[in-house]
Design a protein around this motif. Structure first.
Motif, PDB file in Angstrom:
ATOM      1  N   GLN A  86       6.064   2.460   9.530  1.00  0.00           N
ATOM      2  CA  GLN A  86       7.020   1.995   8.523  1.00  0.00           C
ATOM      3  C   GLN A  86       7.860   3.148   7.987  1.00  0.00           C
ATOM      4  OE1 GLN A  86       7.507  -1.516   6.854  1.00  0.00           O
ATOM      5  NE2 GLN A  86       9.286  -0.183   7.013  1.00  0.00           N
ATOM      6  N   ALA A  87       7.234   4.291   7.752  1.00  0.00           N
ATOM      7  CA  ALA A  87       7.989   5.458   7.278  1.00  0.00           C
ATOM      8  C   ALA A  87       9.062   5.842   8.287  1.00  0.00           C
ATOM      9  CB  ALA A  87       7.036   6.629   7.030  1.00  0.00           C
ATOM     10  N   GLY A  88       8.709   5.814   9.573  1.00  0.00           N
ATOM     11  CA  GLY A  88       9.692   6.133  10.601  1.00  0.00           C
ATOM     12  C   GLY A  88      10.839   5.144  10.621  1.00  0.00           C
ATOM     13  N   ALA A  89      10.526   3.858  10.428  1.00  0.00           N
ATOM     14  CA  ALA A  89      11.572   2.836  10.421  1.00  0.00           C
ATOM     15  C   ALA A  89      12.524   3.034   9.251  1.00  0.00           C
ATOM     16  CB  ALA A  89      10.940   1.447  10.371  1.00  0.00           C
ATOM     17  N   VAL A  90      11.978   3.360   8.074  1.00  0.00           N
ATOM     18  CA  VAL A  90      12.827   3.578   6.891  1.00  0.00           C
ATOM     19  C   VAL A  90      13.688   4.823   7.077  1.00  0.00           C
ATOM     20  CG1 VAL A  90      12.826   4.090   4.424  1.00  0.00           C
ATOM     21  CG2 VAL A  90      11.249   2.377   5.335  1.00  0.00           C
ATOM     22  N   ALA A  91      13.070   5.915   7.530  1.00  0.00           N
ATOM     23  CA  ALA A  91      13.828   7.165   7.717  1.00  0.00           C
ATOM     24  C   ALA A  91      14.922   6.989   8.764  1.00  0.00           C
ATOM     25  CB  ALA A  91      12.880   8.298   8.098  1.00  0.00           C
ATOM     26  N   ASP A  92      14.608   6.296   9.866  1.00  0.00           N
ATOM     27  CA  ASP A  92      15.617   6.063  10.905  1.00  0.00           C
ATOM     28  C   ASP A  92      16.775   5.245  10.359  1.00  0.00           C
ATOM     29  OD1 ASP A  92      14.107   7.472  12.701  1.00  0.00           O
ATOM     30  OD2 ASP A  92      13.323   5.710  13.758  1.00  0.00           O
ATOM     31  N   ALA A 112      10.822  14.247   5.113  1.00  0.00           N
ATOM     32  CA  ALA A 112      10.075  13.049   5.493  1.00  0.00           C
ATOM     33  C   ALA A 112       8.744  13.466   6.116  1.00  0.00           C
ATOM     34  CB  ALA A 112      10.874  12.189   6.462  1.00  0.00           C
ATOM     35  N   ARG A 113       8.199  14.554   5.614  1.00  0.00           N
ATOM     36  CA  ARG A 113       6.964  15.107   6.170  1.00  0.00           C
ATOM     37  C   ARG A 113       5.749  14.504   5.470  1.00  0.00           C
ATOM     38  NH1 ARG A 113       9.695  19.532   4.592  1.00  0.00           N
ATOM     39  NH2 ARG A 113       8.035  19.998   3.086  1.00  0.00           N
ATOM     40  N   ALA A 114       4.694  14.285   6.260  1.00  0.00           N
ATOM     41  CA  ALA A 114       3.414  13.919   5.668  1.00  0.00           C
ATOM     42  C   ALA A 114       2.750  15.189   5.135  1.00  0.00           C
ATOM     43  CB  ALA A 114       2.522  13.268   6.722  1.00  0.00           C
ATOM     44  N   ASP A 115       2.119  15.084   3.977  1.00  0.00           N
ATOM     45  CA  ASP A 115       1.501  16.236   3.332  1.00  0.00           C
ATOM     46  C   ASP A 115       0.013  15.962   3.129  1.00  0.00           C
ATOM     47  OD1 ASP A 115       1.343  18.721   1.800  1.00  0.00           O
ATOM     48  OD2 ASP A 115       1.200  17.429   0.028  1.00  0.00           O
ATOM     49  N   ARG A 116      -0.811  16.825   3.651  1.00  0.00           N
ATOM     50  CA  ARG A 116      -2.262  16.720   3.509  1.00  0.00           C
ATOM     51  C   ARG A 116      -2.802  15.355   3.941  1.00  0.00           C
ATOM     52  NH1 ARG A 116      -3.498  18.416  -2.441  1.00  0.00           N
ATOM     53  NH2 ARG A 116      -1.307  17.913  -2.821  1.00  0.00           N
ATOM     54  N   GLY A 117      -2.249  14.846   5.030  1.00  0.00           N
ATOM     55  CA  GLY A 117      -2.729  13.588   5.571  1.00  0.00           C
ATOM     56  C   GLY A 117      -2.296  12.354   4.815  1.00  0.00           C
ATOM     57  N   ARG A 118      -1.411  12.506   3.853  1.00  0.00           N
ATOM     58  CA  ARG A 118      -0.951  11.366   3.066  1.00  0.00           C
ATOM     59  C   ARG A 118       0.335  10.793   3.659  1.00  0.00           C
ATOM     60  NH1 ARG A 118      -1.216  14.237  -2.799  1.00  0.00           N
ATOM     61  NH2 ARG A 118       0.137  15.678  -1.655  1.00  0.00           N
ATOM     62  N   PRO A 119       0.641   9.509   3.408  1.00  0.00           N
ATOM     63  CA  PRO A 119       1.880   8.928   3.928  1.00  0.00           C
ATOM     64  C   PRO A 119       3.094   9.722   3.451  1.00  0.00           C
ATOM     65  CG  PRO A 119       0.447   7.219   3.063  1.00  0.00           C
ATOM     66  CD  PRO A 119      -0.169   8.527   2.666  1.00  0.00           C
ATOM     67  N   PRO A 120       4.110   9.847   4.300  1.00  0.00           N
ATOM     68  CA  PRO A 120       5.266  10.665   3.939  1.00  0.00           C
ATOM     69  C   PRO A 120       6.009  10.159   2.705  1.00  0.00           C
ATOM     70  CG  PRO A 120       5.281  10.153   6.284  1.00  0.00           C
ATOM     71  CD  PRO A 120       4.220   9.300   5.661  1.00  0.00           C
ATOM     72  N   VAL A 121       6.463  11.094   1.887  1.00  0.00           N
ATOM     73  CA  VAL A 121       7.476  10.803   0.872  1.00  0.00           C
ATOM     74  C   VAL A 121       8.822  11.050   1.537  1.00  0.00           C
ATOM     75  CG1 VAL A 121       8.496  11.490  -1.322  1.00  0.00           C
ATOM     76  CG2 VAL A 121       6.004  11.441  -1.063  1.00  0.00           C
ATOM     77  N   ILE A 122       9.615  10.003   1.642  1.00  0.00           N
ATOM     78  CA  ILE A 122      10.931  10.128   2.266  1.00  0.00           C
ATOM     79  C   ILE A 122      11.950  10.437   1.183  1.00  0.00           C
ATOM     80  CG2 ILE A 122      12.699   8.975   3.642  1.00  0.00           C
ATOM     81  CD1 ILE A 122      10.409   7.099   4.625  1.00  0.00           C
TER      82      ILE A 122
END
Length: 452
Positions: free
Chosen positions: A35-41, A54-64
Motif C-alpha cells: 500500500q505504501a508503494g501504491a500511494v508513493a507511486d 518514503a523509507r521504512a524506519d526500524r522495521g515500521r511501515p514507511p512514513v511517506i
C-alpha cells in the motif's frame, strides 16, 4: 450545498476502491509495504509531487512525505493514513477487501469496504482534490503531504519523523487531517485539540509472589494464590468504577466558553444513539455532560484474558488486562501510570506488571488560528452548522505537528461509519461534499494572513 464535480467524485471513488483492495491491515508488513508503494507511486506519477521520504524506519511501515510546490507564498500540511484494521467476510454486504455499492438501511447508498471511512476514502479523496486543483492551475498553496501506515498502532514512526531535529517538513500555516466528520449523520465537528493517551497491558504471572507457573486444578485455591484474583485486585485501584475515572481538571475560561456555545445545539440523545448506548454514566444536562467528558481522565479496561484462555476449574498461570488511559490535554498520561505503580507498591501487591505499549500527551491549538477559520468557512458551504469542541475526547499526535504548524485539525464534510466494524462505509451523498470541503479549506488557506 457545494459538491464536487461528478468526474472528480468518480475518480476519487475509483481510487478509494483500488486502495481498499489492498489489505493493508495493521501488522501485515507485506501488505502495508504494497500500500505504501501504491500511494508513493501515485503521488509521484499522477500528482507530480516530490517524494521527500518514503523509507521504512526500524522495521515500521514507511512514513511517506511528499511535497507539492505550487510556487505559492503559503504552505499547508495534509495528513492521512493507509493502515486499516482486520476484517473477515462474516456479516458484510460486500467483501471487505473488494468493496461495493450497497443501499444500507437507514443510511442510503454507500460504498462499503474496509477502509472506506477509516481512512482510505478520505486519503484518496484529498489526493484527488489536490490533483484537480493542480491540473487546473487553481492550487494556491504549497502542500506538505504526510501519509503513515501506523496510525492504528500509535503513529510512532510519524511522531519520530516530525520531532526529529532535522525534520524536513516546511513551516506551514495550518494542518488538516481530512476525514468524514459528520459523525452518526449529525453536524460536522471541529476539534481544537486532542486528548493524551497511554495504552498497554496489566499482567500478573505466577512467580515468587505466589501463583502457579502452569495452570493447576482449582481445588488448590485455599493455599495457592490466583493470578486472575490478583489482577482483579490491582484493577480495582486503577480508576473508579464504572467509568475508570482517575482525576479531572478545571476547564479554563476559553474552554468553558466553547462548551457553553456547543451545549446549545448538542443533543445528548443523538450522542447516545451514535455511541450505541442507552444511558450516560452520569446525570445532567448537555453542558454538564460535556464538561464531564472533556475534563475527566479515565482508564478503560478494553480486554480481559487468562492462560489457558478457556480454562475450566483451573487456577491460571497468567492473567492480563488491556487498557487505554485518556486524559485532557493539560494532563500527562505518564503521571497516572506512575501513580498506579506507587499505589500497587503501597498496598503490597507484588507480581503486577504494567507494560506500556505507547504513551503521548494531548495538545491544544488556538481557536483563532488560520486553519480553524478556514475549516469553518468550508463547512458553511458544504454541511450543516458545525459543532466546535475545545478538544477531542479521542487521541491523535497533534503535539508532534505543533513545531511545524499553528494548528492541526481533523475535518471534512460528509458521512462515513462502522470504522473497525462490519460494513464500514462512506455515503455517496456525502462524498462529493467532503471533496468540496477539502478544496474550500485549501482555497481559504491560500488567502489567510498569518502564514509563514
Amino acid at each position: 450545498m457545494k459538491t464536487a464535480a461528478p468526474g472528480l467524485t468518480a475518480a476519487a471513488l475509483a481510487l478509494t476502491q483500488a486502495w481498499c483492495r489492498i489489505p493493508s491491515v495493521r501488522g501485515d508488513d507485506r501488505a502495508l509495504g504494497r500500500q505504501a508503494g501504491a500511494v508513493a507511486d501515485w503521488l509521484s506519477r499522477d500528482l507530480g509531487a516530490e517524494i521527500v521520504s518514503a523509507r521504512a524506519d526500524r522495521g515500521r511501515p514507511p512514513v511517506i512525505h511528499a511535497r507539492l510546490d505550487a510556487g505559492a507564498r503559503r504552505t499547508v500540511i495534509l495528513y492521512n493514513m493507509y493502515d486499516v484494521m482486520p476484517a473477515t467476510s462474516e456479516g458484510w454486504h460486500a467483501a471487505p477487501f473488494e468493496g461495493g455499492l450497497v443501499d444500507l438501511e437507514g443510511i442510503g447508498p454507500a460504498f462499503v469496504a474496509r477502509g472506506a471511512e477509516n481512512n482510505k476514502g478520505p486519503l484518496a479523496g484529498m489526493l484527488c482534490v489536490l490533483k484537480d486543483l493542480a491540473d487546473t492551475g487553481r492550487l494556491g498553496v504549497n502542500v506538505e503531504i504526510l501519509v503513515e501506515g501506523e496510525e492504528e498502532s500509535g503513529s510512532g514512526a510519524l511522531r519520530d519523523y516530525l520531532l526529529a531535529a532535522d525534520c524536513p517538513v516546511r513551516p506551514s500555516v495550518g494542518g488538516l487531517f481530512p476525514s468524514f466528520c459528520e459523525y452518526g449523520g449529525g453536524p460536522p465537528r471541529v476539534y481544537l485539540g486532542f486528548s493524551g493517551i497511554a495504552k498497554g497491558e496489566v499482567r500478573v504471572r505466577g512467580g515468587d509472589w505466589g501463583g502457579p507457573s502452569e495452570a493447576i486444578h482449582s481445588s488448590n485455591a485455599p493455599w495457592i494464590a490466583n493470578p486472575a484474583s490478583r489482577l482483579v485486585d490491582a484493577l480495582s485501584r486503577f480508576g473508579r468504577a464504572p467509568t475508570g475515572r482517575l482525576g479531572s481538571i478545571e476547564l479554563d475560561a476559553e474552554a468553558l466558553a466553547v462548551v457553553a456555545d456547543l451545549a446549545r445545539a448538542f443533543d445528548p440523545e443523538a450522542e447516545l444513539r451514535f455511541r450505541r448506548t442507552q444511558r450516560f454514566a452520569a446525570d445532567g444536562n448537555a453542558e454538564a455532560l460535556l464538561r464531564l467528558v472533556l475534563s475527566t481522565a479515565s482508564a478503560t479496561i478494553s480486554s480481559l484474558s487468562t492462560e489457558p484462555t478457556a480454562g475450566d476449574a483451573v487456577i491460571p498461570s497468567l492473567a492480563r488486562a488491556g487498557f487505554d488511559l485518556r486524559c485532557p490535554p493539560s494532563l500527562d498520561p505518564a503521571h497516572f501510570l506512575s501513580e498506579f505503580r506507587e499505589t500497587l507498591e503501597r498496598d503490597g501487591l507484588p507480581g503486577v506488571e504494567i507494560a506500556v505499549a505507547d504513551s503521548y500527551p494531548g495538545h491544544r491549538f488556538p481557536s483563532g488560528a488560520a486553519g480553524v477559520s478556514a475549516l469553518l468557512q468550508a463547512y458553511r458551504e458544504t454541511a450543516p452548522a458545525p459543532q466546535v469542541w475545545p478538544w477531542a475526547i479521542g487521541a491523535a499526535p497533534g503535539y508532534a505537528f505543533a513545531p511545524h504548524t499553528p494548528s492541526f485539525l481533523i475535518g471534512g464534510a460528509g458521512r462515513g461509519g462502522h470504522a473497525h466494524g462490519v460494513n464500514e462505509f462512506l455515503t455517496l451523498e456525502g462524498f462529493p461534499r467532503f471533496l468540496a470541503s477539502v478544496e474550500l479549506w485549501l482555497s481559504a488557506m491560500a488567502v489567510e494572513s498569518d502564514a509563514p
